[in-house]
Design a protein around this motif. Structure first.
Motif, PDB file in Angstrom:
ATOM      1  N   ALA A 102      31.451  50.141  44.493  1.00  0.00           N
ATOM      2  CA  ALA A 102      32.774  50.423  44.372  1.00  0.00           C
ATOM      3  C   ALA A 102      33.774  49.997  45.646  1.00  0.00           C
ATOM      4  N   SER A 103      34.911  49.418  45.494  1.00  0.00           N
ATOM      5  CA  SER A 103      35.563  48.747  46.764  1.00  0.00           C
ATOM      6  C   SER A 103      36.960  49.359  46.609  1.00  0.00           C
TER       7      SER A 103
ATOM      8  N   ALA B 121      33.135  43.673  36.208  1.00  0.00           N
ATOM      9  CA  ALA B 121      34.062  44.154  36.965  1.00  0.00           C
ATOM     10  C   ALA B 121      35.199  44.769  36.610  1.00  0.00           C
ATOM     11  N   TYR B 122      35.526  45.979  37.024  1.00  0.00           N
ATOM     12  CA  TYR B 122      36.536  46.590  36.524  1.00  0.00           C
ATOM     13  C   TYR B 122      37.570  47.115  37.518  1.00  0.00           C
ATOM     14  N   TYR B 123      38.754  46.866  37.446  1.00  0.00           N
ATOM     15  CA  TYR B 123      39.875  47.108  38.280  1.00  0.00           C
ATOM     16  C   TYR B 123      40.598  48.149  37.727  1.00  0.00           C
ATOM     17  N   PHE B 124      40.791  49.174  38.733  1.00  0.00           N
ATOM     18  CA  PHE B 124      41.177  50.575  38.243  1.00  0.00           C
ATOM     19  C   PHE B 124      42.954  50.560  38.667  1.00  0.00           C
ATOM     20  N   GLY B 125      43.297  49.722  39.603  1.00  0.00           N
ATOM     21  CA  GLY B 125      44.483  49.768  39.994  1.00  0.00           C
ATOM     22  C   GLY B 125      44.535  50.966  41.209  1.00  0.00           C
ATOM     23  N   SER B 126      45.615  51.389  41.610  1.00  0.00           N
ATOM     24  CA  SER B 126      45.715  52.275  42.821  1.00  0.00           C
ATOM     25  C   SER B 126      45.207  53.581  42.192  1.00  0.00           C
ATOM     26  N   ILE B 127      44.265  54.139  43.007  1.00  0.00           N
ATOM     27  CA  ILE B 127      43.885  55.716  42.501  1.00  0.00           C
ATOM     28  C   ILE B 127      44.159  56.654  43.752  1.00  0.00           C
ATOM     29  N   LEU B 128      45.298  56.190  44.501  1.00  0.00           N
ATOM     30  CA  LEU B 128      45.855  57.136  45.547  1.00  0.00           C
ATOM     31  C   LEU B 128      47.296  57.173  45.541  1.00  0.00           C
ATOM     32  N   THR B 129      47.904  57.869  45.739  1.00  0.00           N
ATOM     33  CA  THR B 129      49.408  57.768  46.021  1.00  0.00           C
ATOM     34  C   THR B 129      49.764  56.952  47.420  1.00  0.00           C
ATOM     35  N   PRO B 130      50.984  56.434  47.602  1.00  0.00           N
ATOM     36  CA  PRO B 130      50.959  55.579  48.774  1.00  0.00           C
ATOM     37  C   PRO B 130      50.852  56.593  49.915  1.00  0.00           C
TER      38      PRO B 130
ATOM     39  N   LEU C 138      41.214  50.494  43.445  1.00  0.00           N
ATOM     40  CA  LEU C 138      39.735  50.869  43.236  1.00  0.00           C
ATOM     41  C   LEU C 138      39.245  49.332  42.243  1.00  0.00           C
ATOM     42  N   LEU C 139      38.103  48.701  42.923  1.00  0.00           N
ATOM     43  CA  LEU C 139      37.489  47.733  42.220  1.00  0.00           C
ATOM     44  C   LEU C 139      36.008  48.104  42.070  1.00  0.00           C
ATOM     45  N   LEU C 140      35.608  48.004  40.860  1.00  0.00           N
ATOM     46  CA  LEU C 140      34.022  48.380  40.452  1.00  0.00           C
ATOM     47  C   LEU C 140      33.270  46.993  40.248  1.00  0.00           C
ATOM     48  N   MET C 141      32.281  46.728  40.893  1.00  0.00           N
ATOM     49  CA  MET C 141      31.578  45.609  40.324  1.00  0.00           C
ATOM     50  C   MET C 141      30.152  46.056  39.998  1.00  0.00           C
ATOM     51  N   LYS C 142      29.628  45.801  38.789  1.00  0.00           N
ATOM     52  CA  LYS C 142      28.394  46.423  38.477  1.00  0.00           C
ATOM     53  C   LYS C 142      27.529  45.512  37.510  1.00  0.00           C
ATOM     54  N   GLY C 143      26.430  45.878  37.007  1.00  0.00           N
ATOM     55  CA  GLY C 143      25.440  45.151  35.963  1.00  0.00           C
ATOM     56  C   GLY C 143      24.988  44.028  36.966  1.00  0.00           C
TER      57      GLY C 143
END
Ligand SMILES: O=C(O)CCC(=O)C(=O)O
Ligand SMILES: [Mn+2]
Length: 197
Positions: A129-130, A13-22, A159-164
């Motif tokens: 992908a959440s 699981a990978y957390y990307f933090g915010s990928i959008l501006t507010p 964005l949070l990605l769960m995989k495998g």
């Protein structure tokens, strides 16, 4: 892009933090709130049909049928906002998706109980992908065998990605909380690989 796996074992699981501006996050929240055909979800708990307060939407590139919580639904076809968000998520993750389950939580009084997204339609070891919009909420992963828990705060636009093997070995939940009064929209992009006739 290399990121740290937030799970200690048996999945990724990978957390990307915010990928959008507010500003972008607010824009998409408002647009999705207005344009998604939100449905009251029905779930079967201990054999009883219960209508939840949380609302959901199920969209995709085709009228995919998807069964979750014992209810089968047919996907609505993409809206322009969903296509734009999916492209962004695909670019960040380097993965491809073809469908999206949306959840609208009106406040912290609504959440999602322990489950894994291991429906047959998603195939083996699905990537999910959440994307979160609106109120920041706690999200918890729990190892099925050991009970070990990993918690994180899903911020606006994140964005949070769960995989495998994550869905095989871990459950996840969005706990209810009285502290959060604001709404949140969550989008989980998925890839349907097996379609039922
Ligand atoms: O709202 C969330 O962050 C979780 C949603 C979720 O787990 C799901 O839709 O399967
Ligand atoms: Mn889930």
């Amino acid at each position: 892009m290399e990121r740290d796996n937030i799970l200690p074992k048996e999945g990724e699981a990978y957390y990307f933090g915010s990928i959008l501006t507010p500003k972008e996050a607010d824009y998409y929240f408002e647009r999705l709130f207005k344009t998604i055909d939100w449905q009251q979800d029905e779930v079967i708990i201990f054999g009883k049909r219960i209508v939840t307060k949380r609302k959901t939407g199920w969209y995709g590139e085709k009228e995919f049928e998807y069964t979750y919580s014992k209810i089968t639904r047919k996907a609505k076809i993409w809206t322009p906002e969903l296509v734009a968000l999916m492209k962004l998520v695909e670019k960040r993750t380097g993965l491809e998706f073809n469908s999206c389950l949306l959840n609208l939580y009106h406040s912290g009084e609504e959440g999602m109980s322990w489950h894994s997204d291991a429906e047959a339609e998603l195939g083996k070891d699905p990537a999910i992908a959440s994307l979160s919009l609106g109120a920041e909420r706690k999200f918890v992963l729990k190892n099925k065998a050991s009970g070990e828990k990993i918690s994180l705060e899903l911020e606006n636009g994140s964005l949070l990605l769960m995989k495998g093997q994550t869905q095989k070995f871990w459950l996840h939940s969005l706990p209810k909380t009285k502290k959060v009064k604001e709404p949140r929209i969550n989008l989980t992009f998925r890839k349907i690989v097996k379609t039922k006739k």
